[in-house]
Design a protein around this motif. Sequence first.
Motif, PDB file in Angstrom:
ATOM      1  N   ALA A  64     -46.270   1.603  16.893  1.00 35.69           N
ATOM      2  CA  ALA A  64     -46.380   1.944  15.476  1.00 35.69           C
ATOM      3  C   ALA A  64     -45.851   3.353  15.216  1.00 35.69           C
ATOM      4  CB  ALA A  64     -47.828   1.826  15.010  1.00 35.69           C
ATOM      5  N   ARG A  65     -46.240   4.300  16.057  1.00 34.58           N
ATOM      6  CA  ARG A  65     -45.795   5.685  15.869  1.00 34.58           C
ATOM      7  C   ARG A  65     -44.285   5.818  16.083  1.00 34.58           C
ATOM      8  NH1 ARG A  65     -50.631   7.151  19.386  1.00 34.58           N
ATOM      9  NH2 ARG A  65     -52.247   7.913  17.951  1.00 34.58           N
ATOM     10  N   ASP A  66     -43.802   5.287  17.217  1.00 38.76           N
ATOM     11  CA  ASP A  66     -42.402   5.489  17.565  1.00 38.76           C
ATOM     12  C   ASP A  66     -41.465   4.733  16.631  1.00 38.76           C
ATOM     13  OD1 ASP A  66     -43.186   7.143  19.589  1.00 38.76           O
ATOM     14  OD2 ASP A  66     -42.745   5.750  21.223  1.00 38.76           O
ATOM     15  N   MET A  67     -41.843   3.513  16.259  1.00 41.54           N
ATOM     16  CA  MET A  67     -40.965   2.766  15.366  1.00 41.54           C
ATOM     17  C   MET A  67     -40.963   3.375  13.968  1.00 41.54           C
ATOM     18  SD  MET A  67     -38.680   0.477  15.214  1.00 41.54           S
ATOM     19  CE  MET A  67     -38.803  -0.779  16.500  1.00 41.54           C
ATOM     20  N   ALA A  68     -42.083   3.955  13.554  1.00 41.21           N
ATOM     21  CA  ALA A  68     -42.111   4.637  12.254  1.00 41.21           C
ATOM     22  C   ALA A  68     -41.138   5.811  12.247  1.00 41.21           C
ATOM     23  CB  ALA A  68     -43.522   5.110  11.938  1.00 41.21           C
ATOM     24  N   THR A  69     -41.101   6.564  13.341  1.00 37.80           N
ATOM     25  CA  THR A  69     -40.160   7.678  13.461  1.00 37.80           C
ATOM     26  C   THR A  69     -38.719   7.168  13.488  1.00 37.80           C
ATOM     27  OG1 THR A  69     -41.760   9.031  14.666  1.00 37.80           O
ATOM     28  CG2 THR A  69     -39.443   9.611  14.933  1.00 37.80           C
ATOM     29  N   HIS A  70     -38.491   6.121  14.251  1.00 34.39           N
ATOM     30  CA  HIS A  70     -37.160   5.515  14.365  1.00 34.39           C
ATOM     31  C   HIS A  70     -36.689   5.021  12.994  1.00 34.39           C
ATOM     32  CE1 HIS A  70     -34.000   3.125  16.450  1.00 34.39           C
ATOM     33  NE2 HIS A  70     -34.246   3.929  17.470  1.00 34.39           N
ATOM     34  N   HIS A  71     -37.586   4.343  12.279  1.00 39.37           N
ATOM     35  CA  HIS A  71     -37.250   3.841  10.943  1.00 39.37           C
ATOM     36  C   HIS A  71     -36.900   4.978   9.984  1.00 39.37           C
ATOM     37  CE1 HIS A  71     -37.987  -0.220  11.858  1.00 39.37           C
ATOM     38  NE2 HIS A  71     -38.763  -0.571  10.845  1.00 39.37           N
ATOM     39  N   GLN A  72     -37.627   6.084  10.075  1.00 38.87           N
ATOM     40  CA  GLN A  72     -37.386   7.179   9.146  1.00 38.87           C
ATOM     41  C   GLN A  72     -35.956   7.695   9.258  1.00 38.87           C
ATOM     42  OE1 GLN A  72     -39.453   8.453   6.602  1.00 38.87           O
ATOM     43  NE2 GLN A  72     -37.421   9.235   6.094  1.00 38.87           N
ATOM     44  N   GLN A  73     -35.431   7.759  10.478  1.00 39.87           N
ATOM     45  CA  GLN A  73     -34.049   8.231  10.590  1.00 39.87           C
ATOM     46  C   GLN A  73     -33.059   7.230  10.002  1.00 39.87           C
ATOM     47  OE1 GLN A  73     -31.336   8.512  14.122  1.00 39.87           O
ATOM     48  NE2 GLN A  73     -31.818  10.698  13.953  1.00 39.87           N
ATOM     49  N   ALA A  74     -33.329   5.928  10.156  1.00 42.70           N
ATOM     50  CA  ALA A  74     -32.455   4.921   9.544  1.00 42.70           C
ATOM     51  C   ALA A  74     -32.442   5.082   8.026  1.00 42.70           C
ATOM     52  CB  ALA A  74     -32.916   3.520   9.928  1.00 42.70           C
ATOM     53  N   ILE A  75     -33.601   5.373   7.458  1.00 40.76           N
ATOM     54  CA  ILE A  75     -33.696   5.617   6.022  1.00 40.76           C
ATOM     55  C   ILE A  75     -32.878   6.850   5.646  1.00 40.76           C
ATOM     56  CG2 ILE A  75     -35.299   6.241   4.156  1.00 40.76           C
ATOM     57  CD1 ILE A  75     -37.453   4.623   5.772  1.00 40.76           C
ATOM     58  N   ASP A  76     -33.013   7.918   6.443  1.00 44.99           N
ATOM     59  CA  ASP A  76     -32.264   9.149   6.171  1.00 44.99           C
ATOM     60  C   ASP A  76     -30.749   8.900   6.228  1.00 44.99           C
ATOM     61  OD1 ASP A  76     -34.687  10.464   5.964  1.00 44.99           O
ATOM     62  OD2 ASP A  76     -34.611  11.294   7.999  1.00 44.99           O
ATOM     63  N   LEU A  77     -30.297   8.186   7.253  1.00 49.30           N
ATOM     64  CA  LEU A  77     -28.873   7.878   7.381  1.00 49.30           C
ATOM     65  C   LEU A  77     -28.372   7.099   6.162  1.00 49.30           C
ATOM     66  CD1 LEU A  77     -28.778   6.754  11.138  1.00 49.30           C
ATOM     67  CD2 LEU A  77     -27.432   8.633  10.176  1.00 49.30           C
ATOM     68  N   SER A  78     -29.192   6.193   5.698  1.00 46.31           N
ATOM     69  CA  SER A  78     -28.786   5.338   4.585  1.00 46.31           C
ATOM     70  C   SER A  78     -28.723   6.110   3.272  1.00 46.31           C
ATOM     71  CB  SER A  78     -29.731   4.148   4.482  1.00 46.31           C
ATOM     72  OG  SER A  78     -29.672   3.365   5.668  1.00 46.31           O
TER      73      SER A  78
END
Length: 223
Positions: A64-78
């Motif tokens: 949950a923690r790591d995927m939330a961090t991973h997802h946040q960067q995908a959002i930033d890139l987008s």
Amino acid sequence: MTADQPVTEDPSAPRRRRTLWWPAALAAAVALCLGVPALVASGSSASGSAAAAPATDSPEAGFARDMATHHQQAIDLSFIVRDRTDNAEVRNLAFDVINTQANQRGMMMGWLDQWGLTQNSPAKPMAWMKMDYQAHDGSLMPGMATNTQLDQLRKLSGAQAEVFYLQLMIEHHKGGAGMAQGYVDEAQNATEKRLAQSMVTAQTSEIQLMTDMLAERGAKPLS
């Protein structure tokens, strides 16, 4: 246009990109609905929510923690590419990523809160997978772009921005799908496992889509 402005879908977008939005959004919505009863159940357990909750060093909490961090960067890139191109297909892909991954990120943060766990941990990223990834230049986990790559994307525009975004997102999805599959293999929480499996399915499909989009632009994935 700024990052806090809403993203709207362009009705002129090609049918292939527009139709892909619905499976991704549907998967997120179904996962959200599935998550509600799980959270209620963990909070109303006869033995108490603390006894039922995963431990802070469990795969459930780590994912949950790591995927939330991973997802946040995908959002930033987008958000970055949204402001660097007028291409409808790429902007609608970015729209999908922002909305789907923000939805999923919120779910995972909600689970941690329900379990009485912190959203951050002193443990190294991916420790729950027994993976020793060497973080570098802001890339904390497999697939994550470096700070240098983020800065480079911000300086590009038009077709160049589209190509680099697609290349970075393919790598990002590869890392994300690998992490999600790692959790599926270790999962004890059925609801979180279903969400992780939906990520594997959706991101694997989008990797192929983005590879095709790169080919249309005369480019290839980074690896």
